[in-house]
Design a protein around this motif. Sequence first.
Motif, PDB file in Angstrom:
ATOM      1  N   UNK A  48      22.517  48.613  36.309  1.00  0.00           N
ATOM      2  CA  UNK A  48      22.847  47.197  36.244  1.00  0.00           C
ATOM      3  C   UNK A  48      21.650  46.391  36.755  1.00  0.00           C
ATOM      4  N   UNK A  49      21.562  45.139  36.348  1.00  0.00           N
ATOM      5  CA  UNK A  49      20.464  44.300  36.831  1.00  0.00           C
ATOM      6  C   UNK A  49      20.757  43.793  38.241  1.00  0.00           C
ATOM      7  N   UNK A  50      19.715  43.319  38.919  1.00  0.00           N
ATOM      8  CA  UNK A  50      19.804  43.013  40.344  1.00  0.00           C
ATOM      9  C   UNK A  50      20.862  41.973  40.676  1.00  0.00           C
ATOM     10  N   UNK A  51      20.995  40.946  39.851  1.00  0.00           N
ATOM     11  CA  UNK A  51      21.866  39.819  40.187  1.00  0.00           C
ATOM     12  C   UNK A  51      23.301  39.999  39.684  1.00  0.00           C
ATOM     13  N   UNK A  52      23.629  41.147  39.113  1.00  0.00           N
ATOM     14  CA  UNK A  52      24.956  41.326  38.525  1.00  0.00           C
ATOM     15  C   UNK A  52      26.061  41.221  39.573  1.00  0.00           C
ATOM     16  N   UNK A  53      27.123  40.522  39.202  1.00  0.00           N
ATOM     17  CA  UNK A  53      28.360  40.506  39.981  1.00  0.00           C
ATOM     18  C   UNK A  53      29.490  40.897  39.033  1.00  0.00           C
ATOM     19  N   UNK A  54      30.642  41.239  39.594  1.00  0.00           N
ATOM     20  CA  UNK A  54      31.806  41.556  38.778  1.00  0.00           C
ATOM     21  C   UNK A  54      32.190  40.337  37.947  1.00  0.00           C
ATOM     22  N   UNK A  55      32.666  40.577  36.736  1.00  0.00           N
ATOM     23  CA  UNK A  55      33.031  39.471  35.852  1.00  0.00           C
ATOM     24  C   UNK A  55      34.424  38.913  36.125  1.00  0.00           C
ATOM     25  N   UNK A  56      35.191  39.590  36.961  1.00  0.00           N
ATOM     26  CA  UNK A  56      36.500  39.093  37.360  1.00  0.00           C
ATOM     27  C   UNK A  56      36.509  38.798  38.846  1.00  0.00           C
ATOM     28  N   UNK A  57      37.395  37.904  39.312  1.00  0.00           N
ATOM     29  CA  UNK A  57      37.442  37.565  40.739  1.00  0.00           C
ATOM     30  C   UNK A  57      37.916  38.733  41.586  1.00  0.00           C
ATOM     31  N   UNK A  58      37.602  38.659  42.871  1.00  0.00           N
ATOM     32  CA  UNK A  58      37.879  39.773  43.778  1.00  0.00           C
ATOM     33  C   UNK A  58      39.371  40.087  43.877  1.00  0.00           C
ATOM     34  N   UNK A  70      35.332  41.135  53.322  1.00  0.00           N
ATOM     35  CA  UNK A  70      34.380  40.031  53.453  1.00  0.00           C
ATOM     36  C   UNK A  70      34.129  39.290  52.146  1.00  0.00           C
ATOM     37  N   UNK A  71      35.162  39.198  51.312  1.00  0.00           N
ATOM     38  CA  UNK A  71      35.043  38.462  50.061  1.00  0.00           C
ATOM     39  C   UNK A  71      36.217  37.503  49.921  1.00  0.00           C
ATOM     40  N   UNK A  72      35.937  36.267  49.535  1.00  0.00           N
ATOM     41  CA  UNK A  72      37.012  35.333  49.220  1.00  0.00           C
ATOM     42  C   UNK A  72      37.737  35.843  47.971  1.00  0.00           C
ATOM     43  N   UNK A  73      39.040  35.688  47.901  1.00  0.00           N
ATOM     44  CA  UNK A  73      39.780  36.218  46.754  1.00  0.00           C
ATOM     45  C   UNK A  73      39.252  35.738  45.411  1.00  0.00           C
ATOM     46  N   UNK A  74      38.784  34.494  45.335  1.00  0.00           N
ATOM     47  CA  UNK A  74      38.290  33.952  44.076  1.00  0.00           C
ATOM     48  C   UNK A  74      36.787  34.153  43.889  1.00  0.00           C
ATOM     49  N   UNK A  75      36.152  34.902  44.801  1.00  0.00           N
ATOM     50  CA  UNK A  75      34.725  35.176  44.669  1.00  0.00           C
ATOM     51  C   UNK A  75      34.459  36.307  43.698  1.00  0.00           C
ATOM     52  N   UNK A  76      33.181  36.458  43.330  1.00  0.00           N
ATOM     53  CA  UNK A  76      32.766  37.501  42.391  1.00  0.00           C
ATOM     54  C   UNK A  76      31.854  38.478  43.128  1.00  0.00           C
ATOM     55  N   UNK A  77      32.264  39.730  43.155  1.00  0.00           N
ATOM     56  CA  UNK A  77      31.657  40.717  44.048  1.00  0.00           C
ATOM     57  C   UNK A  77      30.322  41.224  43.496  1.00  0.00           C
ATOM     58  N   UNK A  78      29.236  41.179  44.295  1.00  0.00           N
ATOM     59  CA  UNK A  78      27.950  41.744  43.862  1.00  0.00           C
ATOM     60  C   UNK A  78      28.062  43.244  43.621  1.00  0.00           C
ATOM     61  N   UNK A  79      27.207  43.749  42.744  1.00  0.00           N
ATOM     62  CA  UNK A  79      27.316  45.133  42.291  1.00  0.00           C
ATOM     63  C   UNK A  79      27.221  46.148  43.428  1.00  0.00           C
TER      64      UNK A  79
END
Length: 442
Positions: A48-58, A70-79
């Motif tokens: 995966x590329x460096x800046x990738x995050x999950x495409x769905x919310x946490x 340590x993630x807000x429920x509506x945040x997008x988790x880094x790879x």
Amino acid sequence: MNDITKTDTLIVGGGQAGIAMSEHLTRHGVPHQVLERDRIAERWRTARWDSLVANGPAWHDRFPGMEFPDMAPDGFVPKEQVAAYFEAYARKFEVPVRTGVEVTRVTANRGRPGFTVETSRGRIEAQRVVAATGAFQTPVIPAIAPQDPRLTQLHTADYRNPEQLPEGAVLVVGAGSSGTQVAAELNRAGRRVYLSVGPHHRPPRSYRGRDFCWWLGVLGEWDNEVRQPGSEHVTIAVTGARGGYTIDFRRLAHEGVTLVGRTDAFEAGVARFAPDLRANLDAGDANYLALLDGADAYVERNGLDLPPEPEARVIPSDPDCVTQPLAELDLAEAGISTIIWATGFSQDYGWLEVDAFDSDGRPDHQRGVSSEPGVYFLGLPWLSRRGSSFIWGVWHDAKHIADHIAKMRGYLAHYDAAELAQSAPADDETIPHAAPRPQRVS
């Protein structure tokens, strides 16, 4: 690995599919092992590329048994945090995973049940095998790729960041989530970018205060079991990057990206594009607006207090690259030094030498239960439904397969117990239970 020669069920792959499968087998008391040739969830780290995050919310893209720390429920988790999550999940549920072990060959036994599994660390006998290696196995670069040593060509699986590429413009071929996110990142980095757009769906990132994952859930879209005719090669363009936003190709063009149609061929340094750019954009818009229509109807029917969002229906004006689309592009004149192929992956089951594939070499299965008794597939898109390609969907698919394995073991155990009972030498001797609780192989 000489200390492990037999197991009831062998799971090949230690990513999200293998971890989910292990959890459900443990709940059923089925002895099993998980083999992973690299590290747990390795592809999240290195493919995966460096800046990738999950495409769905946490809150959505996770297993039911554990939230992302340590993630807000509506945040997008880094790879990297996604990979760490699966490692922590494996520890929490005591997944019996062996890393650094590659499965090289699986064959069905003859004259006796089960399978012989050859690995880089020795041989294993297993009654059942679950192929949990997923869909993202071998990056695909189409045969039309130009044979030009002056060009740098790489798949999105090998792209990391803009600094990795030589100076010059970039042609990105493929406008699903990966290609679109990479093109946007390169454009923000000041690169001249051409993006080849084929058929696609593009849901809103959010609408009326709810993420599109929520809308697809309440509208029953995740549970669709059959793709719509003609959508087999349609990708989805969605992103959680930069906090998440709705992908709009016309807006991307107004920001500097040149859109072109589907890439058809390369001839003498010239890329040729199909005359389908506007049709692809219009079809993507129709898909987008249809989801808004479904959401609005759901709000009205259920009397929900979700504020209207009329601005979401505003489609940007056509940029010049749409009104006057390029039919071809001289790569040298355009200063293109790099082609990035966002053209997906193929499956590689060369190690699985069993009768579990159709005439085209694709897994032959029903909801992951293959045509070869004792062989299962997990982690494939549309394995059982639209949601199968998401993390939570894999977990539910694994549950179905584990239930099937437990059911089959029950059938086999019934007559095994009956035969033991008939051969018992005395009435007062203990007769084994028909379905003894299996012990984990460790």
